[in-house]
Design a protein around this motif. Sequence first.
Motif, mmCIF file in Angstrom:
data_model
loop_
_atom_site.group_PDB
_atom_site.id
_atom_site.type_symbol
_atom_site.label_atom_id
_atom_site.label_comp_id
_atom_site.label_asym_id
_atom_site.label_seq_id
_atom_site.Cartn_x
_atom_site.Cartn_y
_atom_site.Cartn_z
ATOM 1 N N ASN A 255 0.864 -1.178 0.000
ATOM 2 C CA ASN A 255 0.000 0.000 0.000
ATOM 3 C C ASN A 255 0.904 1.233 0.000
ATOM 4 O O ASN A 255 2.135 1.108 0.046
ATOM 5 C CB ASN A 255 -0.977 -0.043 1.186
ATOM 6 N N PRO A 256 0.343 2.436 -0.035
ATOM 7 C CA PRO A 256 1.192 3.639 -0.075
ATOM 8 C C PRO A 256 2.160 3.769 1.105
ATOM 9 O O PRO A 256 3.274 4.267 0.928
ATOM 10 C CB PRO A 256 0.171 4.778 -0.089
ATOM 11 N N VAL A 257 1.778 3.309 2.272
ATOM 12 C CA VAL A 257 2.672 3.382 3.429
ATOM 13 C C VAL A 257 3.889 2.484 3.207
ATOM 14 O O VAL A 257 5.023 2.884 3.474
ATOM 15 C CB VAL A 257 1.933 3.002 4.737
ATOM 16 N N HIS A 258 3.654 1.270 2.722
ATOM 17 C CA HIS A 258 4.769 0.366 2.421
ATOM 18 C C HIS A 258 5.707 0.995 1.388
ATOM 19 O O HIS A 258 6.932 0.977 1.553
ATOM 20 C CB HIS A 258 4.263 -0.971 1.865
ATOM 21 N N ARG A 259 5.121 1.533 0.337
ATOM 22 C CA ARG A 259 5.937 2.114 -0.740
ATOM 23 C C ARG A 259 6.773 3.288 -0.235
ATOM 24 O O ARG A 259 7.948 3.414 -0.573
ATOM 25 C CB ARG A 259 5.046 2.536 -1.902
ATOM 26 N N HIS A 260 6.155 4.142 0.580
ATOM 27 C CA HIS A 260 6.884 5.275 1.146
ATOM 28 C C HIS A 260 8.031 4.788 2.025
ATOM 29 O O HIS A 260 9.158 5.293 1.940
ATOM 30 C CB HIS A 260 5.945 6.180 1.945
ATOM 31 N N ALA A 261 7.760 3.821 2.883
ATOM 32 C CA ALA A 261 8.794 3.286 3.765
ATOM 33 C C ALA A 261 9.929 2.679 2.958
ATOM 34 O O ALA A 261 11.103 2.937 3.244
ATOM 35 C CB ALA A 261 8.194 2.251 4.714
ATOM 36 N N MET A 262 9.603 1.906 1.954
ATOM 37 C CA MET A 262 10.626 1.256 1.145
ATOM 38 C C MET A 262 11.475 2.283 0.382
ATOM 39 O O MET A 262 12.676 2.080 0.191
ATOM 40 C CB MET A 262 9.980 0.264 0.180
ATOM 41 N N LYS A 263 10.862 3.373 0.003
ATOM 42 C CA LYS A 263 11.568 4.417 -0.761
ATOM 43 C C LYS A 263 12.484 5.261 0.122
ATOM 44 O O LYS A 263 13.558 5.676 -0.299
ATOM 45 C CB LYS A 263 10.547 5.322 -1.459
ATOM 46 N N THR A 264 12.082 5.512 1.365
ATOM 47 C CA THR A 264 12.800 6.473 2.213
ATOM 48 C C THR A 264 13.632 5.842 3.326
ATOM 49 O O THR A 264 14.451 6.536 3.926
ATOM 50 C CB THR A 264 11.812 7.463 2.855
ATOM 51 N N ALA A 265 13.438 4.580 3.607
ATOM 52 C CA ALA A 265 14.089 3.957 4.758
ATOM 53 C C ALA A 265 15.605 3.838 4.574
ATOM 54 O O ALA A 265 16.107 3.743 3.459
ATOM 55 C CB ALA A 265 13.502 2.572 4.995
ATOM 56 N N GLN A 266 16.304 3.841 5.722
ATOM 57 C CA GLN A 266 17.749 3.661 5.745
ATOM 58 C C GLN A 266 18.078 2.403 6.529
ATOM 59 O O GLN A 266 17.528 2.172 7.609
ATOM 60 C CB GLN A 266 18.433 4.857 6.393
#
Length: 99
Positions: free
Chosen positions: A86-97
């Motif tokens: 979902n959008p939360v997963h995608r955001h996390a995957m894109k921005t996480a370190q």
Amino acid sequence: MRLTDEQVVIIKQAAHEVFGDDVSVKLFGSRLNDSARGGDIDLLVESTASIEDKMQKMLTLTARLQLRLGDQPIDILVVDPTTSLNPVHRHAMKTAQVL
């Protein structure tokens, strides 16, 4: 990143205890911003293999971290090949370190 070296070690150790050594543990959200204050610890646990009992393992990891880090808000997302993103997963995957 607003985690101490000790907190990083504790998080990685607990995640590997619960999910195994083949997972990647990443931080996302407000704790990445060094100039911010407060905020919960947002973690992304990723695996290239399917994880059985994802919800139970996520709850177990949350409990272990609260015991080891103190009672503070911790949010955990678990992503494996079976996860419907979902959008939360995608955001996390894109921005996480990676920790």
